[in-house]
Enzyme design. Structure first.
Site, mmCIF file in Angstrom:
data_model
loop_
_atom_site.group_PDB
_atom_site.id
_atom_site.type_symbol
_atom_site.label_atom_id
_atom_site.label_comp_id
_atom_site.label_asym_id
_atom_site.label_seq_id
_atom_site.Cartn_x
_atom_site.Cartn_y
_atom_site.Cartn_z
ATOM 1 N N LYS A 1 0.831 -1.215 0.000
ATOM 2 C CA LYS A 1 0.000 0.000 0.000
ATOM 3 C C LYS A 1 0.862 1.260 0.000
ATOM 4 C CE LYS A 1 -2.252 2.430 3.832
ATOM 5 N NZ LYS A 1 -1.136 3.036 4.428
ATOM 6 N N ASN A 2 1.837 1.316 0.917
ATOM 7 C CA ASN A 2 2.592 2.559 1.059
ATOM 8 C C ASN A 2 3.536 2.824 -0.111
ATOM 9 O OD1 ASN A 2 1.221 3.095 3.348
ATOM 10 N ND2 ASN A 2 2.910 2.675 4.768
ATOM 11 N N ARG B 1 -4.844 10.414 3.619
ATOM 12 C CA ARG B 1 -3.818 11.434 3.851
ATOM 13 C C ARG B 1 -2.769 11.467 2.754
ATOM 14 N NH1 ARG B 1 -2.720 13.810 8.137
ATOM 15 N NH2 ARG B 1 -0.594 13.769 7.397
ATOM 16 N N CYS C 1 -5.270 12.693 12.353
ATOM 17 C CA CYS C 1 -6.072 11.476 12.271
ATOM 18 C C CYS C 1 -5.949 10.733 13.592
ATOM 19 C CB CYS C 1 -5.674 10.615 11.085
ATOM 20 S SG CYS C 1 -4.086 9.838 11.261
ATOM 21 N N ARG D 1 -0.002 14.668 12.794
ATOM 22 C CA ARG D 1 0.440 14.509 11.401
ATOM 23 C C ARG D 1 0.475 15.811 10.581
ATOM 24 N NH1 ARG D 1 -1.601 8.784 9.160
ATOM 25 N NH2 ARG D 1 0.397 8.922 8.127
ATOM 26 N N PRO D 2 1.320 16.759 10.977
ATOM 27 C CA PRO D 2 1.450 17.991 10.204
ATOM 28 C C PRO D 2 2.147 17.751 8.864
ATOM 29 C CG PRO D 2 3.107 17.935 11.938
ATOM 30 C CD PRO D 2 2.243 16.721 12.130
ATOM 31 N N ILE D 3 2.110 18.756 7.972
ATOM 32 C CA ILE D 3 2.798 18.619 6.669
ATOM 33 C C ILE D 3 3.834 19.725 6.475
ATOM 34 C CG2 ILE D 3 0.970 17.343 5.480
ATOM 35 C CD1 ILE D 3 0.388 20.180 4.087
ATOM 36 N N ASP D 4 4.275 20.332 7.591
ATOM 37 C CA ASP D 4 5.232 21.440 7.488
ATOM 38 C C ASP D 4 6.510 21.043 6.736
ATOM 39 O OD1 ASP D 4 5.465 19.786 9.864
ATOM 40 O OD2 ASP D 4 7.122 21.076 10.495
ATOM 41 N N LEU D 5 6.961 19.808 6.902
ATOM 42 C CA LEU D 5 8.222 19.409 6.253
ATOM 43 C C LEU D 5 8.043 19.269 4.734
ATOM 44 C CD1 LEU D 5 9.429 16.774 8.874
ATOM 45 C CD2 LEU D 5 10.071 19.189 8.699
ATOM 46 N N ILE E 1 7.022 7.489 17.000
ATOM 47 C CA ILE E 1 6.672 8.210 15.755
ATOM 48 C C ILE E 1 5.349 8.974 15.903
ATOM 49 C CG2 ILE E 1 6.289 8.006 13.263
ATOM 50 C CD1 ILE E 1 9.047 7.051 13.907
ATOM 51 N N ARG F 1 -8.503 -0.319 3.915
ATOM 52 C CA ARG F 1 -7.502 0.622 3.385
ATOM 53 C C ARG F 1 -6.183 -0.079 3.100
ATOM 54 N NH1 ARG F 1 -5.587 4.572 7.116
ATOM 55 N NH2 ARG F 1 -4.295 5.002 5.354
HETATM 56 C C1 LIG Z 1 1.138 6.376 3.051
HETATM 57 C C2 LIG Z 1 2.341 6.128 3.873
HETATM 58 O O1 LIG Z 1 3.405 5.844 3.372
HETATM 59 N N1 LIG Z 1 2.169 6.192 5.195
HETATM 60 C C3 LIG Z 1 3.277 5.886 6.077
HETATM 61 C C4 LIG Z 1 4.107 7.138 6.245
HETATM 62 O O2 LIG Z 1 3.257 8.154 6.754
HETATM 63 P P1 LIG Z 1 3.768 9.669 6.729
HETATM 64 O O3 LIG Z 1 4.541 9.913 5.491
HETATM 65 O O4 LIG Z 1 2.568 10.501 6.995
HETATM 66 O O5 LIG Z 1 4.711 9.674 7.997
HETATM 67 P P2 LIG Z 1 6.007 10.540 8.261
HETATM 68 O O6 LIG Z 1 7.201 9.690 8.092
HETATM 69 O O7 LIG Z 1 5.916 11.787 7.455
HETATM 70 O O8 LIG Z 1 5.832 10.915 9.788
HETATM 71 C C5 LIG Z 1 6.878 10.702 10.723
HETATM 72 C C6 LIG Z 1 6.797 11.722 11.826
HETATM 73 O O9 LIG Z 1 7.091 13.003 11.295
HETATM 74 C C7 LIG Z 1 6.094 13.953 11.647
HETATM 75 N N2 LIG Z 1 5.973 14.914 10.536
HETATM 76 C C8 LIG Z 1 5.785 14.454 9.277
HETATM 77 C C9 LIG Z 1 5.668 15.327 8.223
HETATM 78 C C10 LIG Z 1 5.740 16.708 8.485
HETATM 79 O O10 LIG Z 1 5.641 17.548 7.581
HETATM 80 N N3 LIG Z 1 5.935 17.125 9.756
HETATM 81 C C11 LIG Z 1 6.065 16.258 10.805
HETATM 82 O O11 LIG Z 1 6.254 16.671 11.941
HETATM 83 C C12 LIG Z 1 4.853 13.088 11.839
HETATM 84 O O12 LIG Z 1 3.880 13.728 12.628
HETATM 85 C C13 LIG Z 1 5.424 11.854 12.484
HETATM 86 O O13 LIG Z 1 5.601 12.069 13.850
HETATM 87 O O14 LIG Z 1 5.172 6.861 7.159
HETATM 88 C C14 LIG Z 1 4.727 6.511 8.488
HETATM 89 C C15 LIG Z 1 5.967 6.347 9.355
HETATM 90 O O15 LIG Z 1 6.694 5.258 8.936
HETATM 91 C C16 LIG Z 1 3.873 5.254 8.422
HETATM 92 O O16 LIG Z 1 3.315 5.024 9.699
HETATM 93 C C17 LIG Z 1 2.747 5.406 7.412
HETATM 94 O O17 LIG Z 1 2.117 4.157 7.208
HETATM 95 C C1 LIG Z 2 -0.585 4.911 9.088
HETATM 96 C C2 LIG Z 2 -0.714 4.206 7.967
HETATM 97 O O1 LIG Z 2 -1.094 4.688 6.786
HETATM 98 P P1 LIG Z 2 -1.468 6.191 6.348
HETATM 99 O O2 LIG Z 2 -0.218 6.996 6.382
HETATM 100 O O3 LIG Z 2 -1.938 5.993 4.934
HETATM 101 O O4 LIG Z 2 -2.520 6.679 7.290
HETATM 102 C C3 LIG Z 2 -0.375 2.755 7.908
HETATM 103 O O5 LIG Z 2 -0.247 2.229 6.785
HETATM 104 O O6 LIG Z 2 -0.264 2.121 8.967
#
Ligand SMILES: CC(=O)N[C@H]1[C@@H](OP(=O)(O)OP(=O)(O)OC[C@H]2O[C@@H](n3ccc(=O)[nH]c3=O)[C@H](O)[C@@H]2O)O[C@H](CO)[C@@H](O)[C@@H]1O
Ligand SMILES: C=C(OP(=O)(O)O)C(=O)O
Length: 426
Positions: A22-23, A98, A122, A127-131, A334, A404
């Site tokens: 999936k990922n 997301r 969620c 889960r911010p997107i600042d990065l 995480i 999902r």
């Molecule tokens: C679709 C997908 O591939 N989802 C995976 C992806 O989620 P996703 O890509 O959302 O996870 P991230 O690796 O970005 O998140 C890691 C950490 O960074 C923080 N963060 C992230 C982005 C940002 O802009 N700012 C920030 O602070 C998050 O809140 C979290 O604490 O990696 C996660 C960590 O392995 C997995 O649990 C998810 O299954």
């Molecule tokens: C957290 C997960 O996925 P998503 O980032 O799509 O919510 C996951 O696959 O466990």
């Protein structure tokens, strides 16, 4: 709303085919937006998130053609984004998934602009997107946030290569940055990049499309931007989290499962933890064979970015360790709120105490089936695993979370001896 009904206590034995990840699928699909030529993805799993991503791509003007629909057949999708008609990813789709944020980088790189609904938090955390946004800014994009949407605009002439140093490891931000950089003018250097196998799969696909990426699999990625990328065919990697989940199913039921297609190299930390717990793992030509060998031993585990133990396996291990012959300590580093399964497991008799980011799991001799509520994808799988081992009947509500990320879950588990069914309902 559908629910899963499990009558537990059966030892699982047989073969489980592992699906495409999936990922990986969710970062490979947006790659199609980087080229006017079609991208074909093979071994694409049948999952709700993949369907939603297909709809999002259609909304943006890309066509999606699926081949191999029958049960068991591997599925391929050809995505043709010759003409991007919209650069807006609407709230209705983003709120369901997301990973929709992963169209931001490709759209701004190829079309010069993108407007994407902010995904919000969620169940598992903030889960911010600042990065993601800082990375695109480093490539010259201008950002505006209004009315719940982020609008990114590239400078005239397009994105320009830049230096991105991530203060913490983010899978999604690395993916957005890599995709955008493939079409930026000049060189982009990304430091502290995520090294998850899905990132390697992404880079391989982009390279097959003509991108230049050095350092694949390392924490420094160097990307030379190209004027255009071409089409390609790419096979989605096997799902290491699905494979790990079925490995836990073998362990918790005292069974033995052959995981066809599972790739040990992507799963070192998961396999290490299973072996520590007393589970036997054999690498075979087809994949992995996982055999429960007596009691489950307690573990001390901490989630962290790859190559460490993945957060996406924490709930499944917690279910397994709730039947261990001692006390385990799990630390979730995480996502701040990824313990929603704890009260549900407790309803089945598990003894788990959460203190801050850590959970102490004291093994109990048995779990008893109950009605439980799935709160997120992996929490749901943790409850299914507990149900497989529990005495009596377990009903897992809110199955849409499972859909999902687990392809044909009931079929795969029934085929290896589980008493499990999906029941439709209001
Ligand atoms: C679709 C997908 O591939 N989802 C995976 C992806 O989620 P996703 O890509 O959302 O996870 P991230 O690796 O970005 O998140 C890691 C950490 O960074 C923080 N963060 C992230 C982005 C940002 O802009 N700012 C920030 O602070 C998050 O809140 C979290 O604490 O990696 C996660 C960590 O392995 C997995 O649990 C998810 O299954
Ligand atoms: C957290 C997960 O996925 P998503 O980032 O799509 O919510 C996951 O696959 O466990």
């Amino acid at each position: 709303m559908d629910r899963i009904v499990i009558r537990g206590g059966r030892r699982l034995e047989g073969r489980v085919p592992i699906s495409g990840a999936k990922n990986a699928a969710l970062t490979l699909m947006p790659c199609a937006l980087l080229s006017s030529a079609p991208l074909t993805l093979t071994n694409l799993p049948r999952l709700a998130d993949v369907e939603s991503f297909g709809h999002l791509l259609n909304e943006l003007g890309a066509s999606t053609t699926v081949a191999g629909r029958g049960a068991g057949a591997t599925r391929a999708m050809t995505i043709d984004a010759a003409a991007v008609q919209s650069t807006v990813a609407p709230y209705d789709i983003v709120r369901k998934m997301r990973a929709s944020i992963l169209v931001l980088g490709p759209l701004v790189a190829r079309e010069g602009q993108a407007t994407v609904s902010l995904p919000g938090g969620c169940a598992i955390g903030n889960r911010p997107i600042d990065l993601h946004l800082k990375a695109l800014e480093a490539l010259g994009a201008e950002l505006e946030i209004a009315a719940g949407y982020v609008k990114a605009t590239a400078p005239r002439g397009g994105l320009v290569g830049g230096r991105i140093v991530f203060p913490l490891v983010s899978v999604g931000a690395t993916e957005n940055a890599v995709m955008a950089a493939t079409l930026a003018r000049g060189t982009t250097v990304i430091d502290n990049a995520a090294r998850e196998p899905e990132i390697i799969d992404l880079c391989r696909c982009l390279i097959a499309m003509g991108a230049s990426i050095d350092g694949v699999g390392s924490e420094r990625l160097v990307i030379e931007g190209r004027d255009a990328l071409h089409g390609a065919t790419h096979e989605v990697m096997p799902d290491r989290i699905e494979a790990g989940s079925y490995a836990c199913a073998a362990a918790i039921t005292g069974g033995t499962l052959e995981l066809d297609g599972a790739r040990a190299e992507d799963m070192a930390a998961i396999l290490h933890a299973l072996r520590e717990a007393g589970v036997e793992i054999e690498e075979t030509e087809r994949g992995l064979t996982v055999t429960a060998a007596g009691e489950i031993h307690p573990l001390t585990l901490s989630t962290a970015p790859f190559p460490a133990f993945p957060t996406d396996m924490q709930a499944q291990f917690m279910a397994m360790l709730s039947l261990a012959n001692g006390a385990s300590v799990l630390t979730e580093s995480i996502f701040e709120n990824r313990y929603m399964h704890v009260p549900e497991l407790a309803r089945m008799g598990a003894d788990i105490q959460v203190r801050g980011r850590s959970a102490v799991v004291r093994g109990v001799p048995r779990l008893i089936g109950a009605e439980v509520m799935a709160t997120d994808l992996r929490a749901s799988m943790g409850l299914v695993l507990a149900g497989l081992a529990a005495e009596g009947e377990t009903q897992v509500h809110r199955v849409y979370h499972l859909d999902r990320g687990y392809e044909r879950l009931e079929d795969k588990l029934s085929a290896v001896g589980a008493d499990i069914e999906r029941v439709g309902g209001a």
